[in-house]
Motif scaffolding. Structure first.
Motif, mmCIF file in Angstrom:
data_model
loop_
_atom_site.group_PDB
_atom_site.id
_atom_site.type_symbol
_atom_site.label_atom_id
_atom_site.label_comp_id
_atom_site.label_asym_id
_atom_site.label_seq_id
_atom_site.Cartn_x
_atom_site.Cartn_y
_atom_site.Cartn_z
ATOM 1 N N LEU A 129 0.839 -1.207 0.000
ATOM 2 C CA LEU A 129 0.000 0.000 0.000
ATOM 3 C C LEU A 129 0.867 1.248 0.000
ATOM 4 C CD1 LEU A 129 -2.738 -1.020 2.615
ATOM 5 C CD2 LEU A 129 -2.985 -0.920 0.126
ATOM 6 N N ALA A 130 1.931 1.233 0.808
ATOM 7 C CA ALA A 130 2.806 2.406 0.895
ATOM 8 C C ALA A 130 3.456 2.696 -0.461
ATOM 9 C CB ALA A 130 3.864 2.207 1.971
ATOM 10 N N LEU A 131 3.626 1.654 -1.277
ATOM 11 C CA LEU A 131 4.204 1.849 -2.608
ATOM 12 C C LEU A 131 3.167 2.346 -3.617
ATOM 13 C CD1 LEU A 131 6.513 -1.278 -2.791
ATOM 14 C CD2 LEU A 131 7.264 1.090 -3.065
ATOM 15 N N GLY A 132 1.950 2.537 -3.149
ATOM 16 C CA GLY A 132 0.927 3.101 -4.027
ATOM 17 C C GLY A 132 0.078 2.063 -4.742
ATOM 18 N N LEU A 133 0.243 0.786 -4.383
ATOM 19 C CA LEU A 133 -0.599 -0.241 -5.005
ATOM 20 C C LEU A 133 -1.969 -0.245 -4.329
ATOM 21 C CD1 LEU A 133 2.082 -3.076 -5.167
ATOM 22 C CD2 LEU A 133 1.276 -1.656 -7.064
ATOM 23 N N HIS A 134 -2.978 -0.606 -5.103
ATOM 24 C CA HIS A 134 -4.319 -0.697 -4.533
ATOM 25 C C HIS A 134 -4.501 -2.043 -3.845
ATOM 26 C CE1 HIS A 134 -5.614 2.458 -7.669
ATOM 27 N NE2 HIS A 134 -5.221 3.021 -6.557
ATOM 28 N N GLN A 137 -4.565 -5.056 -6.040
ATOM 29 C CA GLN A 137 -3.223 -5.342 -6.578
ATOM 30 C C GLN A 137 -2.350 -5.976 -5.509
ATOM 31 O OE1 GLN A 137 -2.335 -1.263 -7.838
ATOM 32 N NE2 GLN A 137 -2.085 -2.012 -9.924
ATOM 33 N N LEU A 141 -0.738 -9.433 -6.388
ATOM 34 C CA LEU A 141 0.689 -9.408 -6.718
ATOM 35 C C LEU A 141 1.592 -9.737 -5.528
ATOM 36 C CD1 LEU A 141 0.563 -6.080 -8.748
ATOM 37 C CD2 LEU A 141 0.660 -8.400 -9.699
ATOM 38 N N ASN B 63 1.094 8.798 5.287
ATOM 39 C CA ASN B 63 0.749 8.097 4.034
ATOM 40 C C ASN B 63 -0.528 7.267 4.185
ATOM 41 O OD1 ASN B 63 1.740 6.035 5.571
ATOM 42 N ND2 ASN B 63 3.161 5.252 4.018
ATOM 43 N N ARG B 84 -9.926 7.573 -2.069
ATOM 44 C CA ARG B 84 -8.851 6.871 -2.769
ATOM 45 C C ARG B 84 -7.979 7.812 -3.588
ATOM 46 N NH1 ARG B 84 -9.866 0.993 -5.368
ATOM 47 N NH2 ARG B 84 -8.531 1.192 -7.189
ATOM 48 N N ASP B 88 -4.098 7.951 -3.008
ATOM 49 C CA ASP B 88 -3.192 7.552 -4.099
ATOM 50 C C ASP B 88 -2.181 8.646 -4.396
ATOM 51 O OD1 ASP B 88 -4.352 5.168 -4.412
ATOM 52 O OD2 ASP B 88 -5.405 5.609 -6.286
ATOM 53 N N ARG B 91 0.386 8.805 -1.615
ATOM 54 C CA ARG B 91 1.285 7.646 -1.538
ATOM 55 C C ARG B 91 2.288 7.624 -2.682
ATOM 56 N NH1 ARG B 91 -3.008 3.067 0.474
ATOM 57 N NH2 ARG B 91 -3.000 3.694 2.670
ATOM 58 N N LEU B 115 8.093 -3.595 -9.333
ATOM 59 C CA LEU B 115 6.660 -3.902 -9.221
ATOM 60 C C LEU B 115 5.785 -2.646 -9.180
ATOM 61 C CD1 LEU B 115 4.548 -6.241 -8.768
ATOM 62 C CD2 LEU B 115 4.742 -5.722 -6.342
ATOM 63 N N ALA B 116 6.052 -1.804 -8.194
ATOM 64 C CA ALA B 116 5.173 -0.640 -8.030
ATOM 65 C C ALA B 116 5.327 0.385 -9.164
ATOM 66 C CB ALA B 116 5.402 0.008 -6.665
ATOM 67 N N ARG B 119 3.227 -1.151 -11.932
ATOM 68 C CA ARG B 119 1.799 -1.318 -11.682
ATOM 69 C C ARG B 119 1.114 -0.044 -11.228
ATOM 70 N NH1 ARG B 119 0.055 -6.461 -13.269
ATOM 71 N NH2 ARG B 119 1.915 -7.761 -13.266
ATOM 72 N N SER B 120 1.881 0.829 -10.608
ATOM 73 C CA SER B 120 1.240 2.003 -10.046
ATOM 74 C C SER B 120 1.566 3.261 -10.852
ATOM 75 C CB SER B 120 1.692 2.163 -8.594
ATOM 76 O OG SER B 120 1.167 3.323 -8.035
ATOM 77 N N ARG B 164 13.883 0.314 -3.257
ATOM 78 C CA ARG B 164 12.525 0.035 -3.752
ATOM 79 C C ARG B 164 11.626 1.251 -3.574
ATOM 80 N NH1 ARG B 164 8.961 -4.620 -0.892
ATOM 81 N NH2 ARG B 164 9.010 -3.128 0.822
ATOM 82 N N ALA B 165 11.717 1.877 -2.406
ATOM 83 C CA ALA B 165 10.901 3.067 -2.162
ATOM 84 C C ALA B 165 11.320 4.200 -3.094
ATOM 85 C CB ALA B 165 11.014 3.495 -0.701
ATOM 86 N N MET B 168 9.983 4.765 -6.782
ATOM 87 C CA MET B 168 8.734 5.479 -7.048
ATOM 88 C C MET B 168 8.970 6.977 -7.169
ATOM 89 S SD MET B 168 6.102 3.583 -7.501
ATOM 90 C CE MET B 168 4.645 4.531 -7.063
#
Ligand SMILES: Nc1ncnc2c1ncn2[C@@H]1O[C@H](COP(=O)(O)OP(=O)(O)OP(=O)(O)O)[C@@H](O)[C@H]1O
Ligand SMILES: [Mg+2]
Lengths: 226, 257
Positions: A129-134, A137, A141, B63, B84, B88, B91, B115-116, B119-120, B164-165, B168
């Motif tokens: 969630l913190a990475l912005g995924l819903h 997802q 995933l 967040n 949302r 969004d 985040r 991944l993010a 996907r995001s 990873r963070a 984004m």
């Protein structure tokens, strides 16, 4: 004992019927695989609904699981085959069997997969969630694969059970091993040979299925964990 | 409160984070009381305080891992609501690093990083991998890109989590005790990574008891107790002359031995 004295084993009947028995094994495998696929879809979908924020969906899934797990499979398959046509839904024996197996296996799969999902730490979900995924997802995933890995042995035994349960579909004459065997037996009266043979066939199919699941597990769930 | 003197950001700039009168309730337990905190772009904050004082809760509200109960939080101007859309938006700008790393065990280091963004943020695979390679290189772990998390040491895992963070492209990074779960010999590699991030001008809020880190990079140290901000100041003053008795007691405990 006395009644069996003089029963001479004669496997020539089985030998003659071997092609149709082997074809019937394919029928069984077809039912089992289709049933499992449906059960997986129902299982995963059910878990998502079961833990969704939408209350009626949660209740519906809970009621479904209770209903299916606390009633006999034979009654479920009869219900679909004999009762649903009365409200206009008429299915042939094989689709009926697949539907019944999928629904039944799905109810058990929901409980099993849910256990796996609950074993996934909250931190995994929060990281997603913190990475912005819903939420959906994150489930698909991040949660699903480790969850399936955690419960894969239970899922395997449930699906072996589902494979053996296909024999109940003989009650509505779906095309599968037990019903074909019944026909041969009633024409030849060679119960011992016929049922002895299909017992071995079921054993081999279960064993093959476990091998397949083992391969799937090696292929998809082989990532290292601490 | 305005940006601290040491902050590189101009005083006129819109704050990166603005919390006003924020409260957080867990049932009838009040975990945050009247939090007012403004963080300028590029500012580094260290948040400390005893266990249960609300440090994690505070940064997790930013967040929206925890919804806040009252007040308002703005991130880069966006008012964080319960919808949302704003969640969004926020985040996407805020990266977080956890005490337990929380890498995804079934994905390689590279896949954890792409991944993010894919996907995001909607990046293509090649593009996401290029970004990931650059950031993994930056945290000095590019050579482990094809390994799984369980094959790395704790320090390596935490550096991957930072990369990873960063993939984004966040404007703010939140750290919740990033070195507390590490063996002592691995603390330094993670702190060094955080220091270099700070030197590059990232806006950071770090919950940590690494006071050496605080002295070196913090523009402000904030001390919390009982869900409230008790005192804050530039590290030089904060450590030399803490104003409140609770702060002195706390510093005595963690620096004392
Ligand atoms: N989900 C929750 N439900 C109820 N109470 C909670 C919840 N999360 C935190 N709390 C309570 O809120 C208070 C603040 O917790 P928080 O985790 O923010 O503290 P902390 O300062 O991060 O402590 P630590 O140093 O131990 O991590 C604690 O008293 C904690 O028990
Ligand atoms: Mg905490």
């Amino acid at each position: 004992m006395g009644g069996n004295v003089g029963y001479q084993l004669d496997f020539s009947v089985v030998w003659d019927a071997l092609p149709s028995l082997l074809w019937a094994c394919l029928g069984t495998i077809g039912l089992a695989v289709s049933g499992m696929l449906l059960a997986i879809v129902i299982g995963v979908g059910g878990v998502m609904l079961r833990d969704s924020r939408f209350k009626p969906a949660r209740w519906a899934v809970m009621a479904f699981v209770e209903l299916i797990r606390n009633t006999p499979f034979l009654v479920q398959i009869f219900f679909i085959f004999f009762a649903l046509p009365l409200i206009g839904l008429r299915l042939d024996p094989t689709p009926t069997a697949i539907l019944a197996l999928g629904i039944n296996g799905g109810a058990y799969a929901i409980e099993i997969i849910r256990g796996g999902v609950q074993s996934i730490g909250k931190g995994q979900i929060e990281a997603g969630l913190a990475l912005g995924l819903h939420k959906a997802q994150v489930f698909r995933l991040i949660v699903l694969k480790p969850a399936l890995r955690a419960i894969f042995p239970s899922l395997t035994s449930q699906f072996v059970l589902l494979t053996l349960t296909t024999s109940v579909a003989s009650a509505i004459s779906a095309y599968e091993l037990t019903s074909v065997a019944q026909q041969i037996e009633s024409n030849t009266f060679r119960s011992f040979e016929v049922y002895g043979t299909i017992t071995v066939f079921y054993l081999v199919m279960s064993w093959l299925l476990m091998r397949v699941f083992d391969q799937i597990s090696r292929r998809y769930f082989s990532y290292p964990v601490k | 409160m305005a940006a601290a003197n040491a902050s590189p950001a101009p005083a006129s700039a819109q704050p990166m984070i603005a919390m006003r009168g924020v409260e957080k309730w867990y049932g009838d337990y009040k975990a945050l009381t009247d939090i007012n905190l403004t963080v300028a772009s590029g500012e580094k904050i260290v948040l400390c305080g005893p266990s249960g004082s609300g440090k994690s809760t505070l940064i997790r509200c930013i967040n929206h891992l925890e919804p806040y109960s009252a007040g308002e939080i703005r991130v880069d101007g966006t008012l964080l609501g319960d919808d949302r859309k704003t969640i969004d938006a926020v985040r996407r700008e805020v990266g977080m690093v956890f005490q337990q790393f929380n890498l995804f065990p079934h994905l390689t280091v590279m896949q954890n990083c792409t991944l993010a963004p894919m996907r995001s943020r909607g990046l293509g695979k090649a593009q996401a991998e290029a970004v990931a390679r650059r950031l993994l290189d930056r945290v000095k772990i590019l050579d482990q890109a094809d390994k799984f998390p369980a094959q790395l040491s704790g320090g390596q895992q935490q550096r991957v989590a930072i990369a990873r963070a960063l993939c984004m492209k966040p404007k703010v990074m939140l750290f919740d005790e990033p070195t507390s779960a590490l063996d002592p010999e691995m603390v330094k590699e993670v702190l060094d990574t955080m220091i270099s991030l700070a030197e590059d001008g990232m806006t950071m809020i770090c919950v940590t008891h690494e006071m050496g880190f605080a002295r070196q990079v913090a523009d402000r140290v904030i001390f919390m107790a009982g869900g409230a901000i008790v005192e804050e100041g530039h590290p030089a003053e904060f450590f030399k002359a803490p104003k409140h008795e609770r702060t002195r007691k706390f510093l005595g405990e963690i620096l004392g031995h």
